[in-house]
Design an enzyme around this catalytic site. Structure first.
Site, PDB file in Angstrom:
ATOM      1  N   HIS A  92       0.832  -1.208   0.000  1.00  0.00           N
ATOM      2  CA  HIS A  92       0.000   0.000   0.000  1.00  0.00           C
ATOM      3  C   HIS A  92       0.863   1.253   0.000  1.00  0.00           C
ATOM      4  O   HIS A  92       2.102   1.161  -0.078  1.00  0.00           O
ATOM      5  CB  HIS A  92      -1.009  -0.030   1.150  1.00  0.00           C
ATOM      6  CG  HIS A  92      -0.376  -0.125   2.526  1.00  0.00           C
ATOM      7  ND1 HIS A  92       0.535   0.772   2.984  1.00  0.00           N
ATOM      8  CD2 HIS A  92      -0.552  -1.022   3.531  1.00  0.00           C
ATOM      9  CE1 HIS A  92       0.900   0.464   4.215  1.00  0.00           C
ATOM     10  NE2 HIS A  92       0.264  -0.644   4.568  1.00  0.00           N
ATOM     11  N   HIS A  99       4.024   1.371   2.422  1.00  0.00           N
ATOM     12  CA  HIS A  99       5.193   0.606   1.951  1.00  0.00           C
ATOM     13  C   HIS A  99       5.818   1.304   0.745  1.00  0.00           C
ATOM     14  O   HIS A  99       7.040   1.370   0.604  1.00  0.00           O
ATOM     15  CB  HIS A  99       4.802  -0.804   1.503  1.00  0.00           C
ATOM     16  CG  HIS A  99       3.954  -1.575   2.470  1.00  0.00           C
ATOM     17  ND1 HIS A  99       2.748  -2.117   2.125  1.00  0.00           N
ATOM     18  CD2 HIS A  99       4.147  -1.889   3.770  1.00  0.00           C
ATOM     19  CE1 HIS A  99       2.227  -2.750   3.162  1.00  0.00           C
ATOM     20  NE2 HIS A  99       3.054  -2.622   4.172  1.00  0.00           N
ATOM     21  N   CYS A 134       1.263  -7.634  22.018  1.00  0.00           N
ATOM     22  CA  CYS A 134       0.423  -7.174  20.904  1.00  0.00           C
ATOM     23  C   CYS A 134       0.825  -7.964  19.662  1.00  0.00           C
ATOM     24  O   CYS A 134       1.971  -7.877  19.209  1.00  0.00           O
ATOM     25  CB  CYS A 134       0.610  -5.677  20.662  1.00  0.00           C
ATOM     26  SG  CYS A 134      -0.227  -5.154  19.141  1.00  0.00           S
ATOM     27  N   CYS A 143       2.006  -5.825  16.597  1.00  0.00           N
ATOM     28  CA  CYS A 143       3.400  -5.343  16.637  1.00  0.00           C
ATOM     29  C   CYS A 143       4.366  -6.491  16.827  1.00  0.00           C
ATOM     30  O   CYS A 143       5.576  -6.305  16.692  1.00  0.00           O
ATOM     31  CB  CYS A 143       3.621  -4.392  17.808  1.00  0.00           C
ATOM     32  SG  CYS A 143       2.653  -2.903  17.743  1.00  0.00           S
ATOM     33  N   CYS A 197      -2.663  -0.903  22.786  1.00  0.00           N
ATOM     34  CA  CYS A 197      -1.476  -0.646  21.963  1.00  0.00           C
ATOM     35  C   CYS A 197      -1.711   0.657  21.198  1.00  0.00           C
ATOM     36  O   CYS A 197      -2.744   0.816  20.553  1.00  0.00           O
ATOM     37  CB  CYS A 197      -1.259  -1.808  20.988  1.00  0.00           C
ATOM     38  SG  CYS A 197      -0.307  -1.322  19.537  1.00  0.00           S
ATOM     39  N   HIS A 227      -2.196  -0.217  17.297  1.00  0.00           N
ATOM     40  CA  HIS A 227      -3.298  -1.058  16.836  1.00  0.00           C
ATOM     41  C   HIS A 227      -4.606  -0.813  17.585  1.00  0.00           C
ATOM     42  O   HIS A 227      -5.641  -1.365  17.210  1.00  0.00           O
ATOM     43  CB  HIS A 227      -2.899  -2.537  16.886  1.00  0.00           C
ATOM     44  CG  HIS A 227      -1.785  -2.843  15.926  1.00  0.00           C
ATOM     45  ND1 HIS A 227      -0.452  -2.763  16.279  1.00  0.00           N
ATOM     46  CD2 HIS A 227      -1.808  -3.151  14.605  1.00  0.00           C
ATOM     47  CE1 HIS A 227       0.300  -3.045  15.226  1.00  0.00           C
ATOM     48  NE2 HIS A 227      -0.503  -3.269  14.198  1.00  0.00           N
ATOM     49  N   LYS A 239      -6.142   7.618   9.715  1.00  0.00           N
ATOM     50  CA  LYS A 239      -5.211   6.498   9.642  1.00  0.00           C
ATOM     51  C   LYS A 239      -5.658   5.600   8.493  1.00  0.00           C
ATOM     52  O   LYS A 239      -6.865   5.411   8.304  1.00  0.00           O
ATOM     53  CB  LYS A 239      -5.292   5.736  10.975  1.00  0.00           C
ATOM     54  CG  LYS A 239      -4.210   4.727  11.151  1.00  0.00           C
ATOM     55  CD  LYS A 239      -4.360   3.981  12.455  1.00  0.00           C
ATOM     56  CE  LYS A 239      -3.605   2.656  12.256  1.00  0.00           C
ATOM     57  NZ  LYS A 239      -2.878   2.194  13.344  1.00  0.00           N
ATOM     58  N   LYS A 247      -7.802  -1.030   6.626  1.00  0.00           N
ATOM     59  CA  LYS A 247      -8.752  -1.853   5.886  1.00  0.00           C
ATOM     60  C   LYS A 247     -10.165  -1.558   6.342  1.00  0.00           C
ATOM     61  O   LYS A 247     -11.083  -1.445   5.532  1.00  0.00           O
ATOM     62  CB  LYS A 247      -8.458  -3.336   6.167  1.00  0.00           C
ATOM     63  CG  LYS A 247      -7.735  -4.023   5.037  1.00  0.00           C
ATOM     64  CD  LYS A 247      -7.797  -5.522   5.271  1.00  0.00           C
ATOM     65  CE  LYS A 247      -6.885  -6.239   4.302  1.00  0.00           C
ATOM     66  NZ  LYS A 247      -6.533  -7.569   4.744  1.00  0.00           N
TER      67      LYS A 247
HETATM   68  N1  MSP Z   1       8.057  -6.759   9.152  1.00  0.00           N
HETATM   69  C1  MSP Z   1       8.233  -5.597   9.918  1.00  0.00           C
HETATM   70  C2  MSP Z   1       9.562  -4.941   9.602  1.00  0.00           C
HETATM   71  C3  MSP Z   1      10.745  -5.796   9.813  1.00  0.00           C
HETATM   72  S1  MSP Z   1      12.210  -4.981   9.312  1.00  0.00           S
HETATM   73  C4  MSP Z   1      13.444  -5.933   9.918  1.00  0.00           C
HETATM   74  C5  MSP Z   1       7.125  -4.601   9.626  1.00  0.00           C
HETATM   75  N2  MSP Z   1       6.468  -4.756   8.475  1.00  0.00           N
HETATM   76  S2  MSP Z   1       5.283  -3.807   7.944  1.00  0.00           S
HETATM   77  O1  MSP Z   1       4.759  -4.472   6.790  1.00  0.00           O
HETATM   78  O2  MSP Z   1       4.372  -3.512   8.982  1.00  0.00           O
HETATM   79  O3  MSP Z   1       5.981  -2.532   7.442  1.00  0.00           O
HETATM   80  C6  MSP Z   1       6.226  -1.419   8.262  1.00  0.00           C
HETATM   81  C7  MSP Z   1       6.861  -0.360   7.398  1.00  0.00           C
HETATM   82  O4  MSP Z   1       5.999  -0.077   6.268  1.00  0.00           O
HETATM   83  C8  MSP Z   1       7.049   0.985   8.051  1.00  0.00           C
HETATM   84  O5  MSP Z   1       8.191   1.056   8.855  1.00  0.00           O
HETATM   85  C9  MSP Z   1       7.122   1.862   6.822  1.00  0.00           C
HETATM   86  O6  MSP Z   1       8.339   1.677   6.165  1.00  0.00           O
HETATM   87  C10 MSP Z   1       6.024   1.296   5.970  1.00  0.00           C
HETATM   88  N3  MSP Z   1       4.713   1.838   6.320  1.00  0.00           N
HETATM   89  C11 MSP Z   1       3.591   1.110   6.595  1.00  0.00           C
HETATM   90  N4  MSP Z   1       2.541   1.965   6.775  1.00  0.00           N
HETATM   91  C12 MSP Z   1       2.959   3.236   6.637  1.00  0.00           C
HETATM   92  C13 MSP Z   1       2.322   4.489   6.620  1.00  0.00           C
HETATM   93  N5  MSP Z   1       1.024   4.639   6.821  1.00  0.00           N
HETATM   94  N6  MSP Z   1       3.089   5.572   6.355  1.00  0.00           N
HETATM   95  C14 MSP Z   1       4.417   5.475   6.087  1.00  0.00           C
HETATM   96  N7  MSP Z   1       5.041   4.310   6.082  1.00  0.00           N
HETATM   97  C15 MSP Z   1       4.373   3.168   6.435  1.00  0.00           C
HETATM   98  O7  MSP Z   1       6.928  -3.712  10.421  1.00  0.00           O
END
Ligand code: MSP
Length: 511
Positions: A18, A21, A126, A129, A143, A146, A295, A298
């Site tokens: 999304h 990422h 959690c 997380c 949390c 979440h 935020k 889904k």
């Molecule tokens: N799997 C763990 C990370 C392990 S790294 C050794 C994780 N994954 S995650 O799919 O939740 O991805 C988190 C990351 O996705 C955030 O740190 C960021 O890079 C990106 N983002 C997810 N949602 C976001 C926003 N709404 N805004 C900006 N970045 C975001 O945590």
């Protein structure tokens, strides 16, 4: 610094790619392209995080095995990044065999050094997380990310003596003021370290969770997700051999969002210390994107899918918006109408217009062939200066992760070039045959400005950089390497292509 090793978080496979990422990917891709163009030996790592409770749960919900489910979503991440033109060098999956072996090797090593022990732990966990929370970290008992109350989990597990490394970590942060940047996140980590650090639970009994990497010293347990996931950064480097590891690992630049600051700012460096591996060079932390003030979730149905955006507006317009609209480190808000107005204003009216006006005048007055360039006038020097300044400002901003400011600097250059057209008025001069040499000089300068623009814009908007070079009919290799001296980039008589609209104006979407 002649090398850089850039990483994104490895994304959980329980959600599809999304906006959030994508932002991290675009930031790192831009940085990687910028570094490569400057001749730095650059390695860009990304991947997927596939073990743990929530992945097993998500697979269960679709009726797939965890592996089949992870294969499917991991492929989706990869194909999304490929479709967006993200140029990573390696895509790691925590289910890769070499990663599993590497994690077990590190666990053995840390255990051998006496930093792992067996004990009982009860805590508030959690699943979102994948970590335990301290009572005081919760907001109204929930949390903060979440917004659900963590579960009370009590079980026997293995622990990593993280507490042993608290003072060393503190000393490292104090000795390296920009190790975690921007500063607000450094302060946040210092805040965590103001309290005594607890040891970190690093296992889950297989009776509760099977979907993980076995502890090499007790097969009844698997590693806790973070111990597995964080090591991706080093296992991917180790895969390429010792020389690669020794050269690249110390140049690691991690990019993450603020949601995973504690694992990266506290767990990870202490794990590295315990394993006898040098620390990464920087932890670069960005903010969170909301969607029209909410935020992204889904349940709210407001999740922004990157491919839907690029299908509607084009990859570069979407990249431009993400990089220009946010200040690295701060939160940002996604609104489609802001995207449209930025694209129309900055890309169509400013950058796109400069390209099409220049090319159409070269066509009209010189049949596409670059004319001679004669003695520069003060306005010509000013144009040249605008681009030298843009290049040095971009460099300065990129050193400080100021992607938005780098783009502003670039657009000040193209804006100056548009003003140069208005001020020198080649379309008026062309009415007098005696002025054609001056018209030629003006158009040569503008063509030069386009070449410089292509090079400066390419890390941010790779398609646009490539398309401008193509319109100038020069090789894509010209995007990298030292900048040509002003006036020497394109030869007299060289033929440019006919203009096209790089960024057609977007009409506001009917609501
Ligand atoms: N799997 C763990 C990370 C392990 S790294 C050794 C994780 N994954 S995650 O799919 O939740 O991805 C988190 C990351 O996705 C955030 O740190 C960021 O890079 C990106 N983002 C997810 N949602 C976001 C926003 N709404 N805004 C900006 N970045 C975001 O945590």
């Amino acid at each position: 610094m002649d090398r850089t090793y850039l990483t994104t978080p490895i994304f959980y496979v329980n959600a599809e790619p999304h906006l959030g990422h994508t932002y991290t990917m675009v930031v790192v891709d831009t940085m990687a392209r910028y570094c490569r163009a400057r001749g730095l030996d650059t390695f860009f790592l990304t991947g997927t995080d596939e073990h743990g409770d929530k992945i097993a749960e998500a697979a269960g919900a679709t009726g797939e095995t965890p592996k089949a489910y992870a294969d499917r979503i991991s492929t989706l991440f990869r194909s999304t990044w490929d479709a967006l033109g993200i140029r990573y060098d390696h895509f790691i999956r925590t289910t890769d065999e070499h990663h599993r072996r590497f994690v077990q090797h590190v666990l053995d090593e840390v255990n051998r050094r006496g930093d792992i022990y067996f004990g009982e732990y009860g805590g508030l966990y959690c699943t979102g997380c994948e970590r335990f929370y301290l009572e005081k970290e919760l907001v109204d008992g929930k949390c903060p990310d979440h917004k659900i109350a963590p579960k009370l989990v009590k079980e026997e597990n293995y622990f990593f003596r993280m507490s042993r490394y608290q003072d060393r970590l503190l000393a490292h942060i104090e000795a390296h003021p920009d190790w975690i940047r921007p500063e607000r996140y450094r302060n946040e980590v210092l805040g965590f370290l103001r309290e005594p650090l607890e040891d970190l639970c690093i296992s889950r009994p297989k009776s509760r969770l099977e979907w993980g990497i076995d502890l090499p010293f007790d097969r009844n347990f698997v590693t806790y997700v973070w111990f597995d996931a964080l090591l991706n950064y080093t296992s991917a480097a180790a895969l390429r051999g010792e020389a690669f590891f020794d050269g690249f690992w110390p140049c690691a630049e991690h990019f993450i969002a603020k949601d995973i600051l504690k694992p990266h700012g506290v767990y990870w460096p202490t794990m590295l210390m315990a394993a006898g591996i040098p620390l990464y060079r920087h932890l670069n932390v960005h903010g969170y994107w909301t969607v029209e003030g909410d935020k992204m979730s889904k349940s709210l149905g407001n999740v922004i899918a990157p491919l839907a955006m690029t299908a509607r507006y084009g990859t570069d317009a979407f990249r431009y918006f993400l990089l220009r609209e946010s200040v690295f480190g701060l939160d940002a808000d996604f609104r489609e109408e802001t995207l449209v107005s930025r694209c129309n204003g900055d890309l169509a009216n400013n950058l796109g217009n400069l390209v099409s006006r220049t090319l159409s005048m070269v066509q009209r007055y010189f049949q596409g062939k670059l004319p001679e360039r004669s003695r520069p006038e003060p306005l010509d020097d000013e144009l040249e200066r605008a681009f030298t300044t843009a290049a040095s400002e971009i460099h300065e901003h990129m050193r400080n992760l100021g992607f938005n400011r780098a783009l502003e600097a670039l657009l000040r250059g193209t804006d100056r070039a548009n003003k140069y057209i208005a001020e020198t008025a080649p379309f008026t001069l062309a009415k007098q045959p005696a002025q054609m040499p001056r018209v030629g000089t003006i158009l040569r300068n503008l063509a030069e400005a386009l070449l410089h623009t292509a090079r400066l814009v390419a890390p941010f908007l790779p398609d646009t950089g490539g398309r401008i070079l193509d319109l100038l009919d020069v090789s894509p290799d010209r995007l990298a390497g030292p900048a040509p001296r002003w006036g020497e980039g394109l030869a007299t008589g060289h033929v440019l292509k006919a203009p096209v609209a790089l960024f057609p104006r977007i009409d506001a979407r009917p609501s």
